[in-house]
Design a protein around this motif. Sequence first.
Motif, PDB file in Angstrom:
ATOM      1  N   VAL A  17      59.597  29.077  56.258  1.00  0.00           N
ATOM      2  CA  VAL A  17      60.354  28.645  57.436  1.00  0.00           C
ATOM      3  C   VAL A  17      61.824  28.461  57.050  1.00  0.00           C
ATOM      4  N   ARG A  18      62.672  28.581  58.041  1.00  0.00           N
ATOM      5  CA  ARG A  18      64.116  28.416  57.844  1.00  0.00           C
ATOM      6  C   ARG A  18      64.576  27.190  58.624  1.00  0.00           C
ATOM      7  N   ALA A  19      65.653  26.609  58.172  1.00  0.00           N
ATOM      8  CA  ALA A  19      66.228  25.459  58.866  1.00  0.00           C
ATOM      9  C   ALA A  19      66.432  25.799  60.336  1.00  0.00           C
ATOM     10  N   GLY A  20      65.963  24.921  61.206  1.00  0.00           N
ATOM     11  CA  GLY A  20      66.105  25.115  62.643  1.00  0.00           C
ATOM     12  C   GLY A  20      64.926  25.797  63.304  1.00  0.00           C
ATOM     13  N   ASP A  21      64.006  26.381  62.509  1.00  0.00           N
ATOM     14  CA  ASP A  21      62.831  27.032  63.091  1.00  0.00           C
ATOM     15  C   ASP A  21      61.993  26.022  63.865  1.00  0.00           C
ATOM     16  N   SER A  22      61.441  26.476  64.983  1.00  0.00           N
ATOM     17  CA  SER A  22      60.497  25.656  65.752  1.00  0.00           C
ATOM     18  C   SER A  22      59.106  25.849  65.175  1.00  0.00           C
ATOM     19  N   VAL A  23      58.386  24.745  65.015  1.00  0.00           N
ATOM     20  CA  VAL A  23      57.001  24.777  64.550  1.00  0.00           C
ATOM     21  C   VAL A  23      56.197  23.776  65.363  1.00  0.00           C
ATOM     22  N   THR A  24      54.893  23.948  65.345  1.00  0.00           N
ATOM     23  CA  THR A  24      54.001  22.990  65.982  1.00  0.00           C
ATOM     24  C   THR A  24      53.391  22.116  64.892  1.00  0.00           C
ATOM     25  N   PRO A  25      53.757  20.830  64.843  1.00  0.00           N
ATOM     26  CA  PRO A  25      53.204  19.942  63.827  1.00  0.00           C
ATOM     27  C   PRO A  25      51.722  19.689  64.076  1.00  0.00           C
ATOM     28  N   GLY A  26      50.975  19.607  62.977  1.00  0.00           N
ATOM     29  CA  GLY A  26      49.549  19.316  63.038  1.00  0.00           C
ATOM     30  C   GLY A  26      49.230  18.061  62.248  1.00  0.00           C
ATOM     31  N   ARG A  27      48.064  18.051  61.637  1.00  0.00           N
ATOM     32  CA  ARG A  27      47.583  16.851  60.944  1.00  0.00           C
ATOM     33  C   ARG A  27      48.286  16.639  59.608  1.00  0.00           C
ATOM     34  N   MET A  28      48.245  15.404  59.160  1.00  0.00           N
ATOM     35  CA  MET A  28      48.747  15.033  57.841  1.00  0.00           C
ATOM     36  C   MET A  28      47.646  15.336  56.829  1.00  0.00           C
ATOM     37  N   ASP A  29      48.032  15.687  55.611  1.00  0.00           N
ATOM     38  CA  ASP A  29      47.066  15.996  54.558  1.00  0.00           C
ATOM     39  C   ASP A  29      46.493  14.711  53.973  1.00  0.00           C
ATOM     40  N   ASP A  30      45.173  14.576  53.992  1.00  0.00           N
ATOM     41  CA  ASP A  30      44.512  13.389  53.446  1.00  0.00           C
ATOM     42  C   ASP A  30      44.530  13.374  51.924  1.00  0.00           C
ATOM     43  N   ASP A  31      44.478  14.559  51.302  1.00  0.00           N
ATOM     44  CA  ASP A  31      44.418  14.649  49.847  1.00  0.00           C
ATOM     45  C   ASP A  31      45.792  14.559  49.188  1.00  0.00           C
ATOM     46  N   PRO A  33      49.268  13.073  50.234  1.00  0.00           N
ATOM     47  CA  PRO A  33      50.124  12.338  51.175  1.00  0.00           C
ATOM     48  C   PRO A  33      51.555  12.893  51.201  1.00  0.00           C
ATOM     49  N   GLY A  34      52.116  12.883  52.394  1.00  0.00           N
ATOM     50  CA  GLY A  34      53.485  13.356  52.563  1.00  0.00           C
ATOM     51  C   GLY A  34      53.576  14.804  53.012  1.00  0.00           C
ATOM     52  N   TRP A  35      52.433  15.478  53.132  1.00  0.00           N
ATOM     53  CA  TRP A  35      52.410  16.878  53.564  1.00  0.00           C
ATOM     54  C   TRP A  35      51.779  16.968  54.950  1.00  0.00           C
ATOM     55  N   GLN A  36      52.361  17.833  55.780  1.00  0.00           N
ATOM     56  CA  GLN A  36      51.870  18.001  57.145  1.00  0.00           C
ATOM     57  C   GLN A  36      51.679  19.481  57.446  1.00  0.00           C
ATOM     58  N   TRP A  37      50.575  19.784  58.142  1.00  0.00           N
ATOM     59  CA  TRP A  37      50.289  21.155  58.556  1.00  0.00           C
ATOM     60  C   TRP A  37      51.191  21.509  59.727  1.00  0.00           C
ATOM     61  N   VAL A  38      51.813  22.688  59.673  1.00  0.00           N
ATOM     62  CA  VAL A  38      52.607  23.190  60.791  1.00  0.00           C
ATOM     63  C   VAL A  38      52.207  24.629  61.065  1.00  0.00           C
ATOM     64  N   THR A  39      52.438  25.062  62.294  1.00  0.00           N
ATOM     65  CA  THR A  39      52.156  26.434  62.698  1.00  0.00           C
ATOM     66  C   THR A  39      53.403  27.004  63.353  1.00  0.00           C
ATOM     67  N   LEU A  44      50.985  31.558  62.279  1.00  0.00           N
ATOM     68  CA  LEU A  44      50.812  31.374  60.841  1.00  0.00           C
ATOM     69  C   LEU A  44      51.069  29.916  60.487  1.00  0.00           C
ATOM     70  N   GLY A  45      50.175  29.330  59.702  1.00  0.00           N
ATOM     71  CA  GLY A  45      50.306  27.926  59.362  1.00  0.00           C
ATOM     72  C   GLY A  45      50.489  27.690  57.884  1.00  0.00           C
ATOM     73  N   GLY A  46      50.905  26.472  57.554  1.00  0.00           N
ATOM     74  CA  GLY A  46      51.064  26.076  56.163  1.00  0.00           C
ATOM     75  C   GLY A  46      51.426  24.611  56.070  1.00  0.00           C
ATOM     76  N   TRP A  47      51.316  24.070  54.852  1.00  0.00           N
ATOM     77  CA  TRP A  47      51.661  22.672  54.592  1.00  0.00           C
ATOM     78  C   TRP A  47      53.117  22.574  54.173  1.00  0.00           C
ATOM     79  N   ILE A  48      53.867  21.670  54.805  1.00  0.00           N
ATOM     80  CA  ILE A  48      55.236  21.414  54.388  1.00  0.00           C
ATOM     81  C   ILE A  48      55.415  19.898  54.242  1.00  0.00           C
ATOM     82  N   LEU A  53      60.395  17.641  58.699  1.00  0.00           N
ATOM     83  CA  LEU A  53      60.229  17.824  60.138  1.00  0.00           C
ATOM     84  C   LEU A  53      61.104  16.869  60.927  1.00  0.00           C
ATOM     85  N   GLU A  54      61.773  17.414  61.895  1.00  0.00           N
ATOM     86  CA  GLU A  54      62.557  16.625  62.854  1.00  0.00           C
ATOM     87  C   GLU A  54      62.038  17.020  64.227  1.00  0.00           C
TER      88      GLU A  54
END
Length: 105
Positions: A17-31, A33-39, A44-48, A53-54
């Motif tokens: 992803v690039r600065a300013g890209d729109s993503v759909t935030p998902g769940r936080m990673d239980d294993d 901490p501090g990582w959130q799933w985005v699509t 296409l999804g991934g943990w960031i 995220l703003e």
Amino acid sequence: MRVTSAWRATYVPALAVRAGDSVTPGRMDDDYPGWQWVTNASGLGGWIPASLLEGGRVASDFDTAELTVHPGMIVTSLKTRAGWHWCRDRTGNEGWLPASHLAPT
């Protein structure tokens, strides 16, 4: 750093992803901490790091690529984020590894 436990890249292809890209935030990673799933808009999804995220936008460029490694490999840690290291192996491949799988050399 020395790899202490095997790690296999989990998500292929990785999300970049690039600065300013729109993503759909998902769940936080239980294993990890501090990582959130985005699509992204293509699905296409991934943990960031959640700190990037703003609302539904990404604050800075980020690549979710992971590095596949085996115990005993030597890698160079180039940066860290929320318990993970962005590493380069001796052949030039780069990606994220959990700190729990690494030890200082």
